[in-house]
Design an enzyme around this catalytic site. Structure first.
Site, PDB file in Angstrom:
ATOM      1  N   LYS A 180      -8.594  13.718  -7.744  1.00 46.88           N
ATOM      2  CA  LYS A 180      -7.633  13.659  -8.857  1.00 46.88           C
ATOM      3  C   LYS A 180      -7.125  15.068  -9.204  1.00 46.88           C
ATOM      4  O   LYS A 180      -5.946  15.243  -9.520  1.00 46.88           O
ATOM      5  CB  LYS A 180      -8.262  12.996 -10.081  1.00 46.88           C
ATOM      6  CG  LYS A 180      -8.560  11.508  -9.927  1.00 46.88           C
ATOM      7  CD  LYS A 180      -7.325  10.617  -9.796  1.00 46.88           C
ATOM      8  CE  LYS A 180      -6.605  10.409 -11.095  1.00 46.88           C
ATOM      9  NZ  LYS A 180      -5.542   9.370 -10.977  1.00 46.88           N
ATOM     10  N   TYR A 183     -14.219  11.719  -6.659  1.00 48.20           N
ATOM     11  CA  TYR A 183     -13.118  11.214  -7.502  1.00 48.20           C
ATOM     12  C   TYR A 183     -12.443  12.368  -8.239  1.00 48.20           C
ATOM     13  O   TYR A 183     -11.219  12.526  -8.185  1.00 48.20           O
ATOM     14  CB  TYR A 183     -13.668  10.181  -8.499  1.00 48.20           C
ATOM     15  CG  TYR A 183     -12.667   9.712  -9.539  1.00 48.20           C
ATOM     16  CD1 TYR A 183     -11.523   9.010  -9.180  1.00 48.20           C
ATOM     17  CD2 TYR A 183     -12.875   9.968 -10.898  1.00 48.20           C
ATOM     18  CE1 TYR A 183     -10.610   8.568 -10.139  1.00 48.20           C
ATOM     19  CE2 TYR A 183     -11.976   9.530 -11.865  1.00 48.20           C
ATOM     20  CZ  TYR A 183     -10.838   8.838 -11.474  1.00 48.20           C
ATOM     21  OH  TYR A 183      -9.936   8.409 -12.429  1.00 48.20           O
ATOM     22  N   ASP A 242       0.871  -1.171   0.000  1.00 48.99           N
ATOM     23  CA  ASP A 242       0.000   0.000   0.000  1.00 48.99           C
ATOM     24  C   ASP A 242       0.915   1.229   0.000  1.00 48.99           C
ATOM     25  O   ASP A 242       1.569   1.531   1.001  1.00 48.99           O
ATOM     26  CB  ASP A 242      -0.889  -0.020   1.250  1.00 48.99           C
ATOM     27  CG  ASP A 242      -1.828   1.177   1.293  1.00 48.99           C
ATOM     28  OD1 ASP A 242      -1.609   2.161   0.538  1.00 48.99           O
ATOM     29  OD2 ASP A 242      -2.772   1.143   2.092  1.00 48.99           O
TER      30      ASP A 242
HETATM   31  N1  LIG Z   1      -9.864   3.384 -16.716  1.00 47.01           N
HETATM   32  C1  LIG Z   1     -10.188   4.560 -17.258  1.00 47.01           C
HETATM   33  O1  LIG Z   1     -11.123   4.659 -18.094  1.00 47.01           O
HETATM   34  C2  LIG Z   1      -9.409   5.802 -16.878  1.00 47.01           C
HETATM   35  C3  LIG Z   1      -9.737   7.014 -17.502  1.00 47.01           C
HETATM   36  C4  LIG Z   1      -9.013   8.170 -17.202  1.00 47.01           C
HETATM   37  C5  LIG Z   1      -7.993   8.113 -16.267  1.00 47.01           C
HETATM   38  N2  LIG Z   1      -7.708   6.927 -15.640  1.00 47.01           N
HETATM   39  C6  LIG Z   1      -6.613   6.923 -14.650  1.00 47.01           C
HETATM   40  O2  LIG Z   1      -5.670   5.952 -15.077  1.00 47.01           O
HETATM   41  C7  LIG Z   1      -5.066   5.338 -13.942  1.00 47.01           C
HETATM   42  C8  LIG Z   1      -5.219   3.825 -14.045  1.00 47.01           C
HETATM   43  O3  LIG Z   1      -6.611   3.521 -14.077  1.00 47.01           O
HETATM   44  P1  LIG Z   1      -7.140   2.007 -14.078  1.00 47.01           P
HETATM   45  O4  LIG Z   1      -8.435   1.996 -14.785  1.00 47.01           O
HETATM   46  O5  LIG Z   1      -6.054   1.070 -14.493  1.00 47.01           O
HETATM   47  O6  LIG Z   1      -7.426   1.804 -12.503  1.00 47.01           O
HETATM   48  P2  LIG Z   1      -7.783   0.459 -11.745  1.00 47.01           P
HETATM   49  O7  LIG Z   1      -8.084  -0.644 -12.698  1.00 47.01           O
HETATM   50  O8  LIG Z   1      -8.806   0.800 -10.713  1.00 47.01           O
HETATM   51  O9  LIG Z   1      -6.412   0.077 -11.002  1.00 47.01           O
HETATM   52  C9  LIG Z   1      -5.941   0.846  -9.934  1.00 47.01           C
HETATM   53  C10 LIG Z   1      -4.573   0.314  -9.535  1.00 47.01           C
HETATM   54  O10 LIG Z   1      -4.077   1.111  -8.460  1.00 47.01           O
HETATM   55  C11 LIG Z   1      -3.612   0.246  -7.428  1.00 47.01           C
HETATM   56  N3  LIG Z   1      -3.729   0.912  -6.135  1.00 47.01           N
HETATM   57  C12 LIG Z   1      -4.824   1.533  -5.627  1.00 47.01           C
HETATM   58  N4  LIG Z   1      -4.545   2.021  -4.413  1.00 47.01           N
HETATM   59  C13 LIG Z   1      -3.239   1.713  -4.160  1.00 47.01           C
HETATM   60  C14 LIG Z   1      -2.371   1.940  -3.074  1.00 47.01           C
HETATM   61  N5  LIG Z   1      -2.785   2.587  -1.975  1.00 47.01           N
HETATM   62  N6  LIG Z   1      -1.113   1.467  -3.141  1.00 47.01           N
HETATM   63  C15 LIG Z   1      -0.680   0.794  -4.234  1.00 47.01           C
HETATM   64  N7  LIG Z   1      -1.459   0.550  -5.305  1.00 47.01           N
HETATM   65  C16 LIG Z   1      -2.722   1.003  -5.257  1.00 47.01           C
HETATM   66  C17 LIG Z   1      -4.505  -0.969  -7.531  1.00 47.01           C
HETATM   67  O11 LIG Z   1      -3.902  -2.031  -6.847  1.00 47.01           O
HETATM   68  P3  LIG Z   1      -4.792  -3.250  -6.242  1.00 47.01           P
HETATM   69  O12 LIG Z   1      -5.402  -3.892  -7.451  1.00 47.01           O
HETATM   70  O13 LIG Z   1      -3.848  -4.170  -5.638  1.00 47.01           O
HETATM   71  O14 LIG Z   1      -5.785  -2.633  -5.337  1.00 47.01           O
HETATM   72  C18 LIG Z   1      -4.562  -1.143  -9.046  1.00 47.01           C
HETATM   73  O15 LIG Z   1      -3.388  -1.775  -9.496  1.00 47.01           O
HETATM   74  C19 LIG Z   1      -5.723   5.961 -12.710  1.00 47.01           C
HETATM   75  O16 LIG Z   1      -4.902   6.997 -12.242  1.00 47.01           O
HETATM   76  C20 LIG Z   1      -7.026   6.532 -13.250  1.00 47.01           C
HETATM   77  O17 LIG Z   1      -7.435   7.637 -12.477  1.00 47.01           O
HETATM   78  C21 LIG Z   1      -8.387   5.772 -15.923  1.00 47.01           C
END
Ligand SMILES: NC(=O)c1ccc[n+]([C@@H]2O[C@H](COP(=O)([O-])OP(=O)(O)OC[C@H]3O[C@@H](n4cnc5c(N)ncnc54)[C@H](OP(=O)(O)O)[C@@H]3O)[C@@H](O)[C@H]2O)c1
Length: 270
Positions: A132, A128, A43
């Site tokens: 961000k 959220y 974490d």
């Molecule tokens: N998906 C989209 O459509 C989208 C769009 C715009 C921007 N984004 C941005 O892109 C980035 C990646 O998004 P995503 O969709 O891949 O997110 P996601 O699938 O929700 O994955 C989040 C990741 O962050 C890790 N995490 C969360 N809290 C943590 C902590 N305290 N310490 C260490 N690791 C932690 C999680 O680990 P665990 O699995 O082990 O919990 C997971 O690997 C984010 O910053 C998001 O805001 C995403």
């Protein structure tokens, strides 16, 4: 010459594996972190953890994807959203400066002024979006760099992302309600990852960058076009209007780094 070592946080998330693959394709040595996996399964918000991980893995750059990325989770636990999405990017930037590339979202905007380029002021509506936006501000204040991404889609074994979740529901014969009045500029996660991998070493480049998808389209239109691209019946798609005041209606991005494939090409690959 030693390879550039990049730490990708959030490796167990939707975008993480795409980003790691894109960096490896550019010849980088990739090390990873997330709470439940990676080279550092920790974490990152725990006291002292950022310092410990950076010392142990010694990256040249950090591509910071780890986040609390689900809107509902952030509404339920604003304290964790603040620790993860706002304070953690600031702490990383304090230690890394411009060696940090922090990933943010189109949801820092309120939807009333689209299309949004890099000069637009953030005005988030949700917990959220607020967390961000604060993370961006803290990262930039300490010399970090920020990339905003739009809605992402693409194959995912766990059914995450805009297209995999839709295809998963349709595959189970479940109806899917899609907003006709929520507009984004959707981008394939592989294209987002390629853009991020290019930007990681560009320390002298712009400090805040948008990676928009190729077209503005509604969630409803996205669903219909995804079905058309794969010959899937669209009978289970149900048009509906979003009434939620915390969901911005149009956060279409514009910017200096346009997408390199058409939406049709990306959808065919989703
Ligand atoms: N998906 C989209 O459509 C989208 C769009 C715009 C921007 N984004 C941005 O892109 C980035 C990646 O998004 P995503 O969709 O891949 O997110 P996601 O699938 O929700 O994955 C989040 C990741 O962050 C890790 N995490 C969360 N809290 C943590 C902590 N305290 N310490 C260490 N690791 C932690 C999680 O680990 P665990 O699995 O082990 O919990 C997971 O690997 C984010 O910053 C998001 O805001 C995403």
């Amino acid at each position: 010459m030693p390879k550039t070592r990049v730490l990708v946080t959030g490796i167990t998330g939707f975008l993480g594996p795409y980003a790691a693959a894109a960096l490896r394709a550019r010849g980088c040595d990739v090390v990873t972190a997330a709470r439940s996996g990676g080279d550092a399964p920790v974490d990152l918000t725990a006291p002292g953890m950022v310092a410990a991980v950076l010392e142990a893995l010694a990256p040249d750059f950090v591509l910071h994807l780890a986040a609390m990325a689900r809107l509902a989770d952030c509404e339920q636990d604003p304290g964790r959203a603040a620790r993860t999405n706002a304070r953690l990017p600031g702490e990383l930037a304090e230690r890394l400066g411009d060696r940090l590339l922090h990933v943010s979202t189109d949801l820092v905007f309120d939807g009333r002024g689209a299309p949004y380029d890099e000069g637009a002021a953030a005005a988030p509506l949700s917990v959220y979006g607020c967390s961000k936006a604060e993370g961006e501000e803290r990262a930039l204040r300490h010399g970090g760099r920020v990339v905003r991404l739009p809605l992402l889609f693409g194959p995912d074994a766990r059914g995450r992302g805009a297209s995999a979740s839709l295809r998963h529901a349709l595959g189970q014969g479940r109806p899917v309600a899609l907003f006709t009045n929520e507009y984004r500029t959707p981008l394939h996660a592989a294209d987002a990852a390629r853009g991020l991998a290019e930007l990681v070493p560009l320390r002298a480049g712009p400090r805040l960058v948008h990676l928009p998808g190729p077209e503005r389209c509604s969630r409803w239109e996205f669903g219909r076009r995804l079905c058309a691209a794969h010959g899937l019946g669209a009978a289970l798609l149900q048009p509906c209007e979003c009434q939620d005041p915390q969901r911005p209606r149009d956060v279409s991005l514009a910017g200096a780094f346009p997408a390199r494939r058409s939406l049709e090409q990306m959808l065919a690959d989703a």
